[in-house]
Design a protein around this motif. Sequence first.
Motif, PDB file in Angstrom:
ATOM      1  N   TRP A  67       0.830  -1.208   0.000  1.00  0.00           N
ATOM      2  CA  TRP A  67       0.000   0.000   0.000  1.00  0.00           C
ATOM      3  C   TRP A  67       0.858   1.248   0.000  1.00  0.00           C
ATOM      4  CZ3 TRP A  67      -5.460  -0.006   0.589  1.00  0.00           C
ATOM      5  CH2 TRP A  67      -6.016  -1.274   0.733  1.00  0.00           C
ATOM      6  N   TRP A  68       0.331   2.308  -0.623  1.00  0.00           N
ATOM      7  CA  TRP A  68       0.852   3.652  -0.453  1.00  0.00           C
ATOM      8  C   TRP A  68       0.060   4.325   0.665  1.00  0.00           C
ATOM      9  CZ3 TRP A  68       5.270   4.371  -2.582  1.00  0.00           C
ATOM     10  CH2 TRP A  68       5.554   3.952  -3.881  1.00  0.00           C
ATOM     11  N   ILE A  69       0.740   5.071   1.513  1.00  0.00           N
ATOM     12  CA  ILE A  69       0.088   5.857   2.560  1.00  0.00           C
ATOM     13  C   ILE A  69       0.544   7.308   2.403  1.00  0.00           C
ATOM     14  CG2 ILE A  69      -0.165   6.232   5.039  1.00  0.00           C
ATOM     15  CD1 ILE A  69       0.363   3.235   5.391  1.00  0.00           C
ATOM     16  N   MET A  70      -0.421   8.220   2.301  1.00  0.00           N
ATOM     17  CA  MET A  70      -0.119   9.637   2.130  1.00  0.00           C
ATOM     18  C   MET A  70      -0.580  10.401   3.363  1.00  0.00           C
ATOM     19  SD  MET A  70       1.281  11.588  -0.308  1.00  0.00           S
ATOM     20  CE  MET A  70       0.855  10.825  -1.898  1.00  0.00           C
ATOM     21  N   ALA A  71       0.299  11.248   3.891  1.00  0.00           N
ATOM     22  CA  ALA A  71      -0.034  12.067   5.052  1.00  0.00           C
ATOM     23  C   ALA A  71       0.322  13.515   4.762  1.00  0.00           C
ATOM     24  CB  ALA A  71       0.723  11.573   6.285  1.00  0.00           C
ATOM     25  N   ARG A  72      -0.639  14.401   4.923  1.00  0.00           N
ATOM     26  CA  ARG A  72      -0.349  15.832   4.777  1.00  0.00           C
ATOM     27  C   ARG A  72       0.328  16.322   6.058  1.00  0.00           C
ATOM     28  NH1 ARG A  72      -1.412  20.663   2.221  1.00  0.00           N
ATOM     29  NH2 ARG A  72      -1.514  22.408   3.667  1.00  0.00           N
TER      30      ARG A  72
ATOM     31  N   ALA B  60       3.896  13.642   3.097  1.00  0.00           N
ATOM     32  CA  ALA B  60       4.808  12.537   3.366  1.00  0.00           C
ATOM     33  C   ALA B  60       4.229  11.272   2.758  1.00  0.00           C
ATOM     34  CB  ALA B  60       5.005  12.357   4.868  1.00  0.00           C
ATOM     35  N   LEU B  61       5.037  10.586   1.963  1.00  0.00           N
ATOM     36  CA  LEU B  61       4.634   9.324   1.343  1.00  0.00           C
ATOM     37  C   LEU B  61       5.331   8.176   2.061  1.00  0.00           C
ATOM     38  CD1 LEU B  61       3.180   7.872  -1.094  1.00  0.00           C
ATOM     39  CD2 LEU B  61       5.396   8.023  -2.259  1.00  0.00           C
TER      40      LEU B  61
ATOM     41  N   MET C  19       7.132  15.513  -0.275  1.00  0.00           N
ATOM     42  CA  MET C  19       6.863  16.285  -1.483  1.00  0.00           C
ATOM     43  C   MET C  19       6.200  17.600  -1.100  1.00  0.00           C
ATOM     44  SD  MET C  19       5.453  13.180  -3.946  1.00  0.00           S
ATOM     45  CE  MET C  19       4.536  12.362  -2.622  1.00  0.00           C
ATOM     46  N   CYS C  20       6.692  18.720  -1.658  1.00  0.00           N
ATOM     47  CA  CYS C  20       6.153  20.038  -1.335  1.00  0.00           C
ATOM     48  C   CYS C  20       5.761  20.760  -2.622  1.00  0.00           C
ATOM     49  CB  CYS C  20       7.173  20.869  -0.574  1.00  0.00           C
ATOM     50  SG  CYS C  20       7.700  20.139   1.001  1.00  0.00           S
ATOM     51  N   PHE C  21       4.681  21.568  -2.536  1.00  0.00           N
ATOM     52  CA  PHE C  21       4.159  22.257  -3.717  1.00  0.00           C
ATOM     53  C   PHE C  21       3.760  23.676  -3.343  1.00  0.00           C
ATOM     54  CE2 PHE C  21       3.444  17.773  -4.142  1.00  0.00           C
ATOM     55  CZ  PHE C  21       3.789  17.496  -5.447  1.00  0.00           C
ATOM     56  N   GLY C  22       4.390  24.650  -3.992  1.00  0.00           N
ATOM     57  CA  GLY C  22       4.011  26.040  -3.774  1.00  0.00           C
ATOM     58  C   GLY C  22       4.349  26.511  -2.369  1.00  0.00           C
TER      59      GLY C  22
ATOM     60  N   SER D 116       1.776  15.128  -8.803  1.00  0.00           N
ATOM     61  CA  SER D 116       2.114  16.122  -9.825  1.00  0.00           C
ATOM     62  C   SER D 116       0.863  16.903 -10.208  1.00  0.00           C
ATOM     63  CB  SER D 116       2.701  15.432 -11.071  1.00  0.00           C
ATOM     64  OG  SER D 116       1.749  14.559 -11.665  1.00  0.00           O
ATOM     65  N   ASN D 117       1.048  17.931 -11.044  1.00  0.00           N
ATOM     66  CA  ASN D 117      -0.059  18.726 -11.595  1.00  0.00           C
ATOM     67  C   ASN D 117      -0.955  19.278 -10.489  1.00  0.00           C
ATOM     68  OD1 ASN D 117      -1.593  19.941 -13.591  1.00  0.00           O
ATOM     69  ND2 ASN D 117      -2.840  18.111 -13.982  1.00  0.00           N
ATOM     70  N   TYR D 118      -0.355  20.016  -9.568  1.00  0.00           N
ATOM     71  CA  TYR D 118      -1.061  20.605  -8.432  1.00  0.00           C
ATOM     72  C   TYR D 118      -2.091  21.627  -8.900  1.00  0.00           C
ATOM     73  CZ  TYR D 118      -1.554  24.285  -4.862  1.00  0.00           C
ATOM     74  OH  TYR D 118      -2.040  25.250  -4.025  1.00  0.00           O
TER      75      TYR D 118
END
Length: 217
Positions: free
Chosen positions: A28-33, A41-42, A56-59, A103-105
């Motif tokens: 599984w992938w787990i994503m946490a803001r 955080a992935l 991963m950071c965006f803007g 990607s593509n935020y």
Amino acid sequence: VLGERVELLKDSITPGMITACYKNSSSWWIMARLDGTPCYALLSLDRDSFSFVKRMCFGSDLTGRNDISGSSEFSPNRKYYAHYLTGNGIYVFNFNDVTGELSNYRKIDKYGIDNYYGRICFSPDSRLLYLFSSGHIIQFDLLSADINQSGIIIDSFKFDPMNENFASYFSGKIGPDGRIYVGGLGAHKYLSVINRPNCRGADCDFRKQSIELPSRN
């Protein structure tokens, strides 16, 4: 058998913003803001290990205390990841289910909705995104050139604190039959239903207070 505890990530995680989707039949992938930042955080989980993969950071959209309530979701086809911060709006990304890369935020603004509590839910075909924000249900088309302008208000109502049977539009989940079932915030006696959630606008066939619950929820 419990093994040795291993620290994977030392950071502040946004409440209610941890979600997962499968990579394959055994992992599984787990994503946490991460709290108050535009970062994510992935992590990866399989039968034998649990590991931190990347940050991963965006803007520069610092959300601060607006992080306190909301929800995050992977689309059913695992090609999108989105989260809703009730004070800021909806954040949508393309998701690579092989590498875990975002990607593509894109950001969907609050759409004039000031209600604090709410959740999001993808349509079963992963094209549409529904926002349940207390007094409103809004549908967005993720394939639109301008997702903000694609918003359609499916239904809205004025909250009545004296009505114990129907509280609000707080959250929606896809059922085994492919319909989206909509619950409220606080005590309520009914579920509302979106019968054809892959269809745009009124064609989605939203039915308010469609299913009576055996007791107040």
